[in-house]
Scaffold this motif. Structure first.
Motif, PDB file in Angstrom:
ATOM      1  N   GLU A 194     -14.226 -31.086 -48.698  1.00  0.00           N
ATOM      2  CA  GLU A 194     -13.770 -31.216 -47.313  1.00  0.00           C
ATOM      3  C   GLU A 194     -13.446 -29.867 -46.681  1.00  0.00           C
ATOM      4  O   GLU A 194     -13.665 -29.665 -45.490  1.00  0.00           O
ATOM      5  CB  GLU A 194     -12.570 -32.165 -47.249  1.00  0.00           C
ATOM      6  N   ARG A 195     -12.942 -28.923 -47.484  1.00  0.00           N
ATOM      7  CA  ARG A 195     -12.675 -27.594 -46.919  1.00  0.00           C
ATOM      8  C   ARG A 195     -13.961 -26.956 -46.411  1.00  0.00           C
ATOM      9  O   ARG A 195     -14.000 -26.353 -45.338  1.00  0.00           O
ATOM     10  CB  ARG A 195     -12.033 -26.686 -47.964  1.00  0.00           C
ATOM     11  N   GLU A 196     -15.034 -27.090 -47.183  1.00  0.00           N
ATOM     12  CA  GLU A 196     -16.303 -26.480 -46.785  1.00  0.00           C
ATOM     13  C   GLU A 196     -16.931 -27.234 -45.609  1.00  0.00           C
ATOM     14  O   GLU A 196     -17.619 -26.625 -44.775  1.00  0.00           O
ATOM     15  CB  GLU A 196     -17.265 -26.425 -47.976  1.00  0.00           C
ATOM     16  N   LEU A 197     -16.697 -28.542 -45.542  1.00  0.00           N
ATOM     17  CA  LEU A 197     -17.152 -29.295 -44.368  1.00  0.00           C
ATOM     18  C   LEU A 197     -16.517 -28.728 -43.100  1.00  0.00           C
ATOM     19  O   LEU A 197     -17.190 -28.548 -42.079  1.00  0.00           O
ATOM     20  CB  LEU A 197     -16.785 -30.770 -44.512  1.00  0.00           C
ATOM     21  N   ASP A 198     -15.223 -28.445 -43.164  1.00  0.00           N
ATOM     22  CA  ASP A 198     -14.544 -27.874 -42.002  1.00  0.00           C
ATOM     23  C   ASP A 198     -15.113 -26.504 -41.643  1.00  0.00           C
ATOM     24  O   ASP A 198     -15.297 -26.190 -40.460  1.00  0.00           O
ATOM     25  CB  ASP A 198     -13.042 -27.778 -42.261  1.00  0.00           C
ATOM     26  N   MET A 199     -15.382 -25.684 -42.633  1.00  0.00           N
ATOM     27  CA  MET A 199     -15.991 -24.374 -42.377  1.00  0.00           C
ATOM     28  C   MET A 199     -17.324 -24.536 -41.650  1.00  0.00           C
ATOM     29  O   MET A 199     -17.645 -23.796 -40.714  1.00  0.00           O
ATOM     30  CB  MET A 199     -16.212 -23.629 -43.699  1.00  0.00           C
ATOM     31  N   LEU A 200     -18.103 -25.527 -42.085  1.00  0.00           N
ATOM     32  CA  LEU A 200     -19.417 -25.771 -41.494  1.00  0.00           C
ATOM     33  C   LEU A 200     -19.304 -26.323 -40.078  1.00  0.00           C
ATOM     34  O   LEU A 200     -19.902 -25.792 -39.136  1.00  0.00           O
ATOM     35  CB  LEU A 200     -20.187 -26.755 -42.387  1.00  0.00           C
ATOM     36  N   LEU A 201     -18.527 -27.393 -39.918  1.00  0.00           N
ATOM     37  CA  LEU A 201     -18.485 -28.092 -38.636  1.00  0.00           C
ATOM     38  C   LEU A 201     -17.854 -27.262 -37.525  1.00  0.00           C
ATOM     39  O   LEU A 201     -18.213 -27.403 -36.355  1.00  0.00           O
ATOM     40  CB  LEU A 201     -17.744 -29.421 -38.785  1.00  0.00           C
ATOM     41  N   ALA A 202     -16.924 -26.398 -37.880  1.00  0.00           N
ATOM     42  CA  ALA A 202     -16.259 -25.568 -36.863  1.00  0.00           C
ATOM     43  C   ALA A 202     -17.215 -24.581 -36.197  1.00  0.00           C
ATOM     44  O   ALA A 202     -16.931 -24.073 -35.111  1.00  0.00           O
ATOM     45  CB  ALA A 202     -15.080 -24.822 -37.484  1.00  0.00           C
ATOM     46  N   THR A 203     -18.369 -24.323 -36.824  1.00  0.00           N
ATOM     47  CA  THR A 203     -19.323 -23.372 -36.229  1.00  0.00           C
ATOM     48  C   THR A 203     -19.958 -23.926 -34.962  1.00  0.00           C
ATOM     49  O   THR A 203     -20.369 -23.157 -34.085  1.00  0.00           O
ATOM     50  CB  THR A 203     -20.436 -23.009 -37.228  1.00  0.00           C
ATOM     51  N   GLY A 204     -20.054 -25.241 -34.835  1.00  0.00           N
ATOM     52  CA  GLY A 204     -20.716 -25.828 -33.666  1.00  0.00           C
ATOM     53  C   GLY A 204     -20.039 -25.449 -32.370  1.00  0.00           C
ATOM     54  O   GLY A 204     -20.692 -25.056 -31.387  1.00  0.00           O
ATOM     55  N   MET A 248     -27.041 -32.236 -42.796  1.00  0.00           N
ATOM     56  CA  MET A 248     -27.443 -31.152 -43.692  1.00  0.00           C
ATOM     57  C   MET A 248     -26.519 -31.075 -44.898  1.00  0.00           C
ATOM     58  O   MET A 248     -26.963 -30.893 -46.034  1.00  0.00           O
ATOM     59  CB  MET A 248     -27.434 -29.820 -42.937  1.00  0.00           C
ATOM     60  N   ALA A 249     -25.209 -31.215 -44.646  1.00  0.00           N
ATOM     61  CA  ALA A 249     -24.241 -31.141 -45.743  1.00  0.00           C
ATOM     62  C   ALA A 249     -24.504 -32.225 -46.785  1.00  0.00           C
ATOM     63  O   ALA A 249     -24.500 -31.961 -48.002  1.00  0.00           O
ATOM     64  CB  ALA A 249     -22.823 -31.271 -45.194  1.00  0.00           C
ATOM     65  N   TYR A 250     -24.762 -33.448 -46.301  1.00  0.00           N
ATOM     66  CA  TYR A 250     -24.973 -34.553 -47.236  1.00  0.00           C
ATOM     67  C   TYR A 250     -26.355 -34.534 -47.883  1.00  0.00           C
ATOM     68  O   TYR A 250     -26.577 -35.199 -48.890  1.00  0.00           O
ATOM     69  CB  TYR A 250     -24.705 -35.892 -46.532  1.00  0.00           C
ATOM     70  N   GLU A 251     -27.269 -33.746 -47.326  1.00  0.00           N
ATOM     71  CA  GLU A 251     -28.543 -33.514 -48.006  1.00  0.00           C
ATOM     72  C   GLU A 251     -28.370 -32.549 -49.173  1.00  0.00           C
ATOM     73  O   GLU A 251     -29.111 -32.577 -50.158  1.00  0.00           O
ATOM     74  CB  GLU A 251     -29.581 -32.969 -47.018  1.00  0.00           C
ATOM     75  N   ILE A 252     -27.368 -31.677 -49.059  1.00  0.00           N
ATOM     76  CA  ILE A 252     -27.068 -30.729 -50.131  1.00  0.00           C
ATOM     77  C   ILE A 252     -26.355 -31.432 -51.280  1.00  0.00           C
ATOM     78  O   ILE A 252     -26.664 -31.249 -52.446  1.00  0.00           O
ATOM     79  CB  ILE A 252     -26.209 -29.559 -49.605  1.00  0.00           C
ATOM     80  N   THR A 253     -25.355 -32.253 -50.926  1.00  0.00           N
ATOM     81  CA  THR A 253     -24.559 -32.948 -51.937  1.00  0.00           C
ATOM     82  C   THR A 253     -23.988 -34.222 -51.340  1.00  0.00           C
ATOM     83  O   THR A 253     -23.586 -34.225 -50.172  1.00  0.00           O
ATOM     84  CB  THR A 253     -23.403 -32.064 -52.461  1.00  0.00           C
ATOM     85  N   PRO A 254     -23.928 -35.307 -52.123  1.00  0.00           N
ATOM     86  CA  PRO A 254     -23.359 -36.551 -51.588  1.00  0.00           C
ATOM     87  C   PRO A 254     -21.844 -36.495 -51.413  1.00  0.00           C
ATOM     88  O   PRO A 254     -21.269 -37.358 -50.762  1.00  0.00           O
ATOM     89  CB  PRO A 254     -23.745 -37.597 -52.640  1.00  0.00           C
ATOM     90  N   ALA A 255     -21.214 -35.476 -51.980  1.00  0.00           N
ATOM     91  CA  ALA A 255     -19.756 -35.361 -51.870  1.00  0.00           C
ATOM     92  C   ALA A 255     -19.363 -33.923 -51.558  1.00  0.00           C
ATOM     93  O   ALA A 255     -18.790 -33.211 -52.395  1.00  0.00           O
ATOM     94  CB  ALA A 255     -19.094 -35.826 -53.162  1.00  0.00           C
ATOM     95  N   PRO A 256     -19.639 -33.456 -50.331  1.00  0.00           N
ATOM     96  CA  PRO A 256     -19.288 -32.073 -49.994  1.00  0.00           C
ATOM     97  C   PRO A 256     -17.779 -31.883 -49.969  1.00  0.00           C
ATOM     98  O   PRO A 256     -17.048 -32.755 -49.495  1.00  0.00           O
ATOM     99  CB  PRO A 256     -19.884 -31.876 -48.598  1.00  0.00           C
TER     100      PRO A 256
END
Length: 404
Positions: A63-73, A53-61
């Motif tokens: 990294e801080r926001e990636l951590d915010m996203l992935l930690a929810t799992g 999903m992140a890479y569908e939003i942007t090819p270069a998300p």
């Protein structure tokens, strides 16, 4: 009362039925008179889904926001498992990495644990609660959420076991232990019942996906015995511990492979002191880990430098290397993503000469070309073409492991 830390991977908690089964296994351990701390990964393929999903939003998300996203799992997993245990009549509490006090450095997407403030866990244990901790995540000193990289829940579990001085750290997954090779490639591979920390560390670092290498390093540094087991059976798995005289000193314990690396070559680099230091300093500053390195013989004052990085870091590494190549007036750069790394690991190599010669002979007999070589006292690794990987792994297993 002893403390047992258990870690359950994503496949172990992939749906409601499996979560209920994990709850029963945790309670069984609790009934045996143990305090239980459970580390859980995200459900099934949740992390991959979130990344997509992140890479569908942007090819270069970022990294801080990636951590915010992935930690929810993992937050979903711990809450559901806590509910399942509570429904069976046991007191429990679910905690995120931040609530536990898992303090990390500020390197997003592959942070390292600096400290664990265990007071909240110890308080819950005294209250006779089963503690459920979100794996894979922590928080920086200035309260930014971080993640520990692929397999980071393993590191969370072993680090907690070290901090709590647990009796053992049990890693539950969808395989029933560590095998002499990947059974999907070598059907006659067999389970290894005991491995030393050093052997397992080399296996994890060279492609075995059973444990994150950093978790094994934690175990070795703090002498935490690790038991890799299946979530779906009661069979014993592989015990990873400090080497002792009762452990069989196999010449080769296993063959590993890795297709998650790529090779970068800087062409026509001036051959003078300080050049290699310059290249690898800028990569280190960009938090790119380099694995194997080879430098060709100098010709007309220039040489080629080749090295491997994980594919997830390839774009970042290529960007850094392209810039430094211009600074150094190199001829250019090249990338090869079609490589595989195959490795022999075994403590017995220390006292048995000729293993490298035998390995190279097997590869030559199967017409497999070697591009790079790296060794340690208990490991030999070769980079080959990815298309030759399955053939090479099978041939090496036949030579070194089939007679056990």
């Amino acid at each position: 009362m002893g403390i047992i830390v258990q870690k359950y991977g994503g496949s172990s908690v992939a749906n409601a039925e499996r979560i209920k089964n994990v709850a029963k296994r945790v309670i069984k351990t609790k009934k045996q008179g143990n305090a239980v701390v459970v580390v859980v990964s995200a459900l099934g393929d949740t992390t991959d889904t979130l990344l997509k999903m992140a890479y569908e939003i942007t090819p270069a998300p970022p990294e801080r926001e990636l951590d915010m996203l992935l930690a929810t799992g993992e937050q979903v997993s711990v809450a559901l498992l806590s509910m399942a245990i509570y429904s069976l009549g046991y007191q429990t509490i679910s905690l995120t990495g931040q609530q536990v006090g898992i303090v990390t450095d500020a390197v997003h997407t592959k942070a390292k644990i600096l400290d664990i403030r265990s007071e909240r866990i110890l308080k819950a244990i005294k209250e006779d609660k089963i503690v459920i901790v979100a794996g894979f995540q922590g928080v920086t000193v200035d309260n930014n959420i971080t993640t520990l990289g692929r397999g980071g829940s393993d590191t969370t579990a072993v680090a907690l076991a070290a901090k709590l001085k647990a009796d053992i750290c049990e890693i539950y997954t969808d395989v029933d232990g560590v095998y002499t090779a990947d059974p999907r490639i070598v059907p006659n591979a067999f389970k290894i019942f005991k491995l030393s920390f050093d052997e397992m560390l080399e296996m994890a670092a060279t492609g075995a996906k059973v444990l994150q290498a950093r978790s094994v390093e934690f175990g070795r540094n703090h002498n935490v015995n690790i038991h890799v087991r299946s979530s779906f059976s009661e069979e014993p798995g592989t015990l990873i511990k400090e080497a002792d005289e009762t452990m069989e000193k196999a010449i080769i314990s296993g063959i590993t492979h890795d297709i998650d690396e790529a090779k970068i070559t800087i062409l026509g680099v001036p051959d003078r002191p300080g050049i290699a230091a310059k290249v690898f300093r800028v990569l280190a500053d960009a938090n790119v880990n380099v694995d194997m390195i080879i430098q060709n013989v100098s010709e007309k004052g220039c040489t080629d430098i080749s090295f491997t990085v994980v594919k997830n870091d390839l774009a970042k590494a290529k960007d850094v290397v392209d810039k430094v190549a211009v600074e150094l007036k190199a001829r250019g750069t090249a990338c090869d993503e079609g490589i595989a790394k195959i490795s022999l690991i075994g403590a017995g190599m220390r006292t048995h000469p000729g293993v490298a010669a035998d390995m190279f002979s097997v590869l030559a007999e199967n017409n497999v070309n070697i591009e790079m070589i790296s060794t340690s006292s208990i490991k030999i690794s070769c980079v080959i073409n990815e298309k030759d990987m399955n053939l090479a792994v099978k041939a090496l297993h036949d030579k070194f492991c089939s007679g056990k």
